[in-house]
Scaffold this motif. Structure first.
Motif, short mmCIF file in Angstrom:
data_model
loop_
_atom_site.label_atom_id
_atom_site.label_comp_id
_atom_site.label_asym_id
_atom_site.label_seq_id
_atom_site.Cartn_x
_atom_site.Cartn_y
_atom_site.Cartn_z
N ARG A 1 6.15 4.83 -14.93
CA ARG A 1 7.06 5.35 -13.91
C ARG A 1 6.55 5.03 -12.51
N ALA A 2 5.27 5.21 -12.28
CA ALA A 2 4.72 5.03 -10.94
C ALA A 2 4.94 3.59 -10.44
N TYR A 3 4.64 2.61 -11.28
CA TYR A 3 4.79 1.21 -10.84
C TYR A 3 6.26 0.88 -10.62
N ARG A 4 7.10 1.30 -11.57
CA ARG A 4 8.53 1.00 -11.47
C ARG A 4 9.17 1.68 -10.27
N ALA A 5 8.75 2.90 -9.98
CA ALA A 5 9.39 3.68 -8.91
C ALA A 5 8.93 3.22 -7.53
N ARG A 6 7.63 2.98 -7.38
CA ARG A 6 7.07 2.82 -6.03
C ARG A 6 7.06 1.40 -5.51
N THR A 7 7.00 0.40 -6.40
CA THR A 7 6.77 -0.97 -5.94
C THR A 7 7.88 -1.47 -5.00
N VAL A 8 9.12 -1.02 -5.22
CA VAL A 8 10.20 -1.50 -4.35
C VAL A 8 10.24 -0.77 -3.00
N ALA B 1 9.95 9.02 -5.85
CA ALA B 1 8.56 9.39 -5.60
C ALA B 1 7.79 9.44 -6.92
N ALA B 2 6.55 9.00 -6.88
CA ALA B 2 5.70 9.04 -8.07
C ALA B 2 4.25 8.95 -7.64
N GLY B 3 3.37 9.29 -8.55
CA GLY B 3 1.95 9.31 -8.25
C GLY B 3 1.31 7.94 -8.36
N PRO B 4 -0.03 7.90 -8.43
CA PRO B 4 -0.75 6.63 -8.51
C PRO B 4 -0.38 5.87 -9.80
N VAL B 5 -0.48 4.55 -9.73
CA VAL B 5 -0.21 3.73 -10.91
C VAL B 5 -1.35 3.95 -11.91
N ARG C 1 3.01 -2.33 -0.47
CA ARG C 1 1.64 -2.51 0.05
C ARG C 1 0.72 -1.38 -0.39
N LYS C 2 1.26 -0.19 -0.53
CA LYS C 2 0.42 0.91 -1.03
C LYS C 2 0.10 0.69 -2.52
N VAL C 3 1.08 0.20 -3.26
CA VAL C 3 0.82 -0.10 -4.68
C VAL C 3 -0.22 -1.22 -4.79
N LEU C 4 -0.05 -2.27 -4.00
CA LEU C 4 -1.01 -3.38 -4.05
C LEU C 4 -2.41 -2.90 -3.67
#
Lengths: 214, 115, 95
Positions: free
Chosen positions: A137-144, B19-23, A148-151
């Protein structure tokens, strides 16, 4: 005949998980039943299932790494890859099945990163099955929204002068990133360059390994 | 349970921008039964019994709770099965009988998978 | 560089199987390239005969999707959108 994989290593180099001696779950019960029914109905055979598992096991990031390394060393191939990545990878001899592939080239000014917000679309026929985090969920939700925070969580920090291009794999195409060739690799052969290309660098969440530490 | 009167039509699987937490960094090796589920999906869809779109449709129609509580390939076998029944490859009764037969063989995956 | 072809993603919120992400609905981007035709997944998902549709890779700026919340306004998102979800539009901001 009891199954015993304990003497064998999986393609990742780890011992097979000893799932055979875990308590049977409802969903495993369903898998066995569905598989047997499909064989009885003539839809497939045990041999075909085993062969499909072998085919998927054989697909892994080294295939993509070979494609990237050739793109770094063969300008005509690079052009072909950017034009039609499916045709170019097939021409190299990789069995990517019916997958439709687009190659995304990183440069000094552009960094590409791939996500699937709706499910977990991934270039599995080139790179093998996706890592677990790719399906999270985290990768799918946040990357778009905050790529830069995900990277940064993956240890990749890009200068403001680089444009991040996120690719949401929503439909029929699959994507592989061609990372930028590391400095200090002038004159390297493609086979050696391929050892620098990581899975994450072809998703866009990583960079190739530095030649100093490879 | 409270009534959700603010629902705007966005479905649970459509996660982009929420919103979601760390990967998470955990990784597991795929087990044999998971690889078999993957193979059944590729083979059955490749032979035209259903489509990857049908696989996704059933996954999406499962609840958000399923996403949080079931593993990836648990959700896949549930969807593969649903699509095969819809396609008429076998009936729910045949599946039910076979699952009972499977469970009667033993209490571990290894025992139950060996006829 | 040829002139950008701007498109607005329809803002509809129907139930059922749809491959147009909610965060892009109502947003304006430009066509990066056109692909397909590919059969309509909204029909494929239900086992129906599917109409072939053009599939457009549409590029959006982070600013045009997230507004003031955008992390870096000039970063972009590309997504594949089937033609029936797109309508011709004006450029989203005067430049």
């Amino acid at each position: 005949m009891p199954h015993d994989h304990h003497d064998h290593l999986s393609p990742s180099g780890h011992p097979y998980r000893p799932d055979d001696d875990h308590p049977l779950t409802y969903w495993q019960q369903m898998e066995i039943a569905v598989r047997e029914l499909l064989i009885e109905k003539g839809v497939t055979t045990a041999q075909e299932i085993a062969a499909q598992i072998d085919t998927m096991d054989a697909r892994n990031p080294s295939h993509g790494a070979a494609v990237v390394a050739r793109a770094w060393t063969d300008p005509d191939f690079r052009d072909d890859l950017l034009q039609d990545a499916s045709a170019a990878t097939r021409e190299m001899g990789f069995d990517i099945g019916p997958m439709r592939l687009i190659a995304l080239e990183n440069t000094d000014t552009e960094h590409n990163v791939v996500v699937c917000t709706l499910c977990s679309c991934y270039p599995r026929n080139l790179l093998g099955l996706p890592p677990d985090w790719y399906k999270s969920r985290a990768y799918r939700a946040r990357t778009v929204k905050e790529p830069r925070k995900v990277l940064a969580e993956f240890g990749v920090t890009l200068p403001d002068t680089t444009t991040v291009r996120v690719h949401d794999s929503t439909a029929d195409m699959r994507y592989v990133v061609i990372p930028a060739r590391p400095a200090g690799t002038e004159g390297w052969h493609a086979d050696d360059l391929a050892t620098l290309v990581t899975r994450d660098s072809m998703i866009g969440t990583g960079l190739p390994k530095s030649p100093d530490i490879a | 349970m409270t009534k959700n009167t603010t629902f705007d039509g966005r479905r649970w699987h459509d996660m982009g921008g929420t919103a979601a937490g760390p990967v998470p960094t955990d990784q597991h090796d795929f087990s044999l039964w998971e690889k078999r589920v993957d193979a059944l999906m590729i083979i059955a869809s490749g032979k035209g019994h259903f489509t990857v779109d049908g696989l996704r449709r059933v996954l999406e129609d499962m609840s958000e709770d399923a996403f949080e509580t079931m593993t990836y390939y648990e959700r896949w076998i549930a969807s593969v099965n649903q699509n095969l029944i819809e396609a008429g490859v076998y009936t729910t009764a045949e599946l039910g009988q076979r699952m009972s037969d499977v469970a009667a063989r033993g209490t571990t995956y290894g025992e139950a998978a060996s006829e | 560089m040829s002139e950008r072809q701007y498109m607005r993603v329809r803002a509809d919120m129907p139930p059922g199987h749809v491959r147009t992400p909610a965060y892009l609905r109502g947003k304006v981007g430009w066509v990066e390239r056109t692909l397909g035709p590919f059969p309509n997944p909204e029909q494929l998902a239900y086992g129906m005969q599917a109409m072939p549709l053009p599939l457009m890779r549409v590029r959006f700026t982070m600013a045009d999707i997230w507004g003031a919340d955008a992390d870096r306004p000039r970063d972009t998102i590309d997504a594949e959108i089937y033609r029936h979800w797109l309508e011709p539009a004006e450029a989203p901001h005067a430049t």
